[in-house]
Design a protein around this motif. Structure first.
Motif, mmCIF file in Angstrom:
data_model
loop_
_atom_site.group_PDB
_atom_site.id
_atom_site.type_symbol
_atom_site.label_atom_id
_atom_site.label_comp_id
_atom_site.label_asym_id
_atom_site.label_seq_id
_atom_site.Cartn_x
_atom_site.Cartn_y
_atom_site.Cartn_z
ATOM 1 N N SER A 30 -1.470 0.715 -1.895
ATOM 2 C CA SER A 30 -1.747 1.048 -0.403
ATOM 3 C C SER A 30 -1.657 2.540 -0.071
ATOM 4 O O SER A 30 -0.772 3.291 -0.488
ATOM 5 C CB SER A 30 -0.676 0.328 0.503
ATOM 6 O OG SER A 30 -0.453 0.912 1.769
ATOM 7 N N THR A 31 -2.911 2.855 0.569
ATOM 8 C CA THR A 31 -2.743 4.337 0.860
ATOM 9 C C THR A 31 -1.777 4.668 1.766
ATOM 10 O O THR A 31 -1.461 5.896 1.873
ATOM 11 C CB THR A 31 -4.329 4.563 1.237
ATOM 12 O OG1 THR A 31 -4.486 3.794 2.683
ATOM 13 C CG2 THR A 31 -5.392 4.496 0.394
ATOM 14 N N ASN A 32 -1.454 3.701 2.668
ATOM 15 C CA ASN A 32 -0.218 4.084 3.646
ATOM 16 C C ASN A 32 0.999 4.254 2.904
ATOM 17 O O ASN A 32 1.553 5.402 3.350
ATOM 18 C CB ASN A 32 -0.045 2.991 4.717
ATOM 19 C CG ASN A 32 -0.796 3.354 5.920
ATOM 20 O OD1 ASN A 32 -2.068 3.816 5.960
ATOM 21 N ND2 ASN A 32 -0.327 2.770 7.055
ATOM 22 N N GLN A 53 -7.476 -1.223 -3.240
ATOM 23 C CA GLN A 53 -5.913 -1.416 -2.864
ATOM 24 C C GLN A 53 -5.724 -2.637 -3.225
ATOM 25 O O GLN A 53 -6.263 -3.601 -3.381
ATOM 26 C CB GLN A 53 -5.753 -1.074 -1.556
ATOM 27 C CG GLN A 53 -5.988 -0.023 -0.762
ATOM 28 C CD GLN A 53 -5.513 0.026 0.614
ATOM 29 O OE1 GLN A 53 -4.629 0.938 0.944
ATOM 30 N NE2 GLN A 53 -5.929 -0.817 1.438
ATOM 31 N N ARG A 57 -1.842 -3.204 3.218
ATOM 32 C CA ARG A 57 -1.160 -3.871 4.412
ATOM 33 C C ARG A 57 -1.836 -3.800 5.804
ATOM 34 O O ARG A 57 -2.275 -2.992 6.099
ATOM 35 C CB ARG A 57 0.346 -2.977 4.370
ATOM 36 C CG ARG A 57 0.908 -3.142 3.155
ATOM 37 C CD ARG A 57 2.044 -2.456 3.244
ATOM 38 N NE ARG A 57 2.147 -1.042 3.285
ATOM 39 C CZ ARG A 57 2.568 -0.421 4.408
ATOM 40 N NH1 ARG A 57 2.828 -0.849 5.447
ATOM 41 N NH2 ARG A 57 2.739 0.868 4.115
ATOM 42 N N ARG A 59 -0.866 -5.223 10.083
ATOM 43 C CA ARG A 59 0.179 -5.416 11.073
ATOM 44 C C ARG A 59 0.840 -6.644 10.856
ATOM 45 O O ARG A 59 0.382 -7.568 10.305
ATOM 46 C CB ARG A 59 -0.307 -5.303 12.670
ATOM 47 C CG ARG A 59 -0.613 -3.845 13.082
ATOM 48 C CD ARG A 59 -1.020 -3.893 14.239
ATOM 49 N NE ARG A 59 0.221 -4.141 15.188
ATOM 50 C CZ ARG A 59 0.151 -5.100 16.165
ATOM 51 N NH1 ARG A 59 -0.685 -6.108 16.081
ATOM 52 N NH2 ARG A 59 1.204 -5.503 16.876
ATOM 53 N N ASN A 121 -5.583 -3.820 17.712
ATOM 54 C CA ASN A 121 -5.777 -2.789 16.430
ATOM 55 C C ASN A 121 -7.058 -3.071 15.688
ATOM 56 O O ASN A 121 -7.222 -2.852 14.496
ATOM 57 C CB ASN A 121 -4.884 -2.496 15.685
ATOM 58 C CG ASN A 121 -4.360 -3.884 14.822
ATOM 59 O OD1 ASN A 121 -4.473 -4.949 15.385
ATOM 60 N ND2 ASN A 121 -3.949 -3.683 13.683
ATOM 61 N N LYS A 129 -14.160 -9.914 12.521
ATOM 62 C CA LYS A 129 -13.505 -8.379 12.377
ATOM 63 C C LYS A 129 -14.114 -7.630 11.029
ATOM 64 O O LYS A 129 -14.349 -8.456 10.138
ATOM 65 C CB LYS A 129 -12.061 -8.750 11.915
ATOM 66 C CG LYS A 129 -11.049 -7.731 11.549
ATOM 67 C CD LYS A 129 -9.765 -8.064 11.529
ATOM 68 C CE LYS A 129 -8.845 -7.026 10.754
ATOM 69 N NZ LYS A 129 -7.364 -7.187 10.934
#
Ligand code: BTN
Length: 271
Positions: A30-32, A53, A57, A59, A121, A129
């Motif tokens: 995950s880049t986060n 990824q 991830r 929310r 978001n 989406k």
């Protein structure tokens, strides 16, 4: 895969309004998560970009499907001097910046598109989406400002195979426009738009744009807050990012995203 679809660090850098540290990875969990580790060792701001990824991830513990070479999976590590209380405005700011970037690039191809926002978001095209945003913050006790924020953006660009159960819910820019957008140009445009709004953060111009693009105003929704669940009508989105709702029993109150575990739109009427 043609050249237009390759990610290229130099091309992205050349189109940014400000010089940035860029880390480009072919595959990452995950880049986060990567950005969080990076932030511990480096005090700079940075953009982490991945071609795929394995554990993207979203929310509320959801997964963000991040197929190889088909989307934008980036985390923008920023260290803004904004009050902790205002950090909740970063998600709306990034939603608006991303909508603007998508529309700007499509306009260059003579395609006019209206991107919409589903509080809080998600970005939608034609009721499906196309993009999700996950902002994560690190704070230090007694500090006025966050230590850093990680702005994660996942955006479906090219046609791909989604799991059967998502086929009617998610889409890609290519599916909706038949345009193969350059991911390099789109990443630069997103970052430039975010920087613009961050530089003018206190004016909150992004909040009015966020409200204008939101499609839940006027809708009947089912809200889940922990164990309780109830129906309400969304009357408005406020400048602090919360929603003003009227419950079926007539009570009116404001709730912020942190208080909600799930929200389902009930109205059939589509904008
Ligand atoms: C959501 O749909 O709830 C938010 C999705 C956010 C996905 C992006 S992809 C890049 C960054 N890395 C992650 O693991 N998540 C975000």
């Amino acid at each position: 895969m043609n050249n237009k679809k390759q990610l290229d660090k130099e091309t992205i850098l050349s189109k940014l309004n400000y010089n940035k540290k860029i880390i480009l990875l072919d595959e990452v969990t995950s880049t986060n998560t990567f950005a969080k580790e990076f932030a511990k060792e480096d005090s700079d701001e940075a953009i982490i970009i991945a071609n795929s990824q394995t554990n993207g991830r979203g929310r509320l513990g959801r997964t963000f499907i991040s197929n190889k070479g088909t989307g934008i999976y980036i985390s923008y590590l920023i260290r803004p001097k904004i009050n902790l209380e205002d950090c909740k405005l970063i998600t709306p700011l990034v939603c608006v910046a991303t909508c603007n970037a998508i529309e700007e690039l499509l306009l260059k191809e003579n395609f006019q598109l209206d991107t919409k926002i589903k509080w809080v978001n998600d970005i939608y095209i034609n009721f499906k989406k196309v993009c999700g945003i996950l902002v994560e913050a690190s704070t230090i006790r007694k500090n006025m400002y966050p230590e850093y924020l990680i702005v994660g953006i996942g955006l479906n660009c090219y046609e791909q195979d989604f799991p059967e159960e998502l086929k009617n819910i998610v889409t890609t820019i290519e599916d909706e426009t038949k345009i193969i957008i350059s991911r390099n140009d789109l990443i630069s445009a997103i970052i430039n738009n975010i920087d613009y709004y961050l530089n003018n953060f206190n004016q909150k111009i992004y909040m009015q744009e966020y409200i204008n693009r939101s499609f839940i105003i006027g809708k009947k929704v089912e809200i889940k807050q922990g164990e309780k669940s109830y129906f309400a009508k969304v009357k408005n989105i406020l400048m602090d990012g919360s929603i003003n709702i009227e419950k079926d029993d007539g009570t009116i109150n404001n709730i912020s995203t942190g208080e909600i575990t799930k929200m389902v739109i009930k109205d059939e009427t589509r904008h």
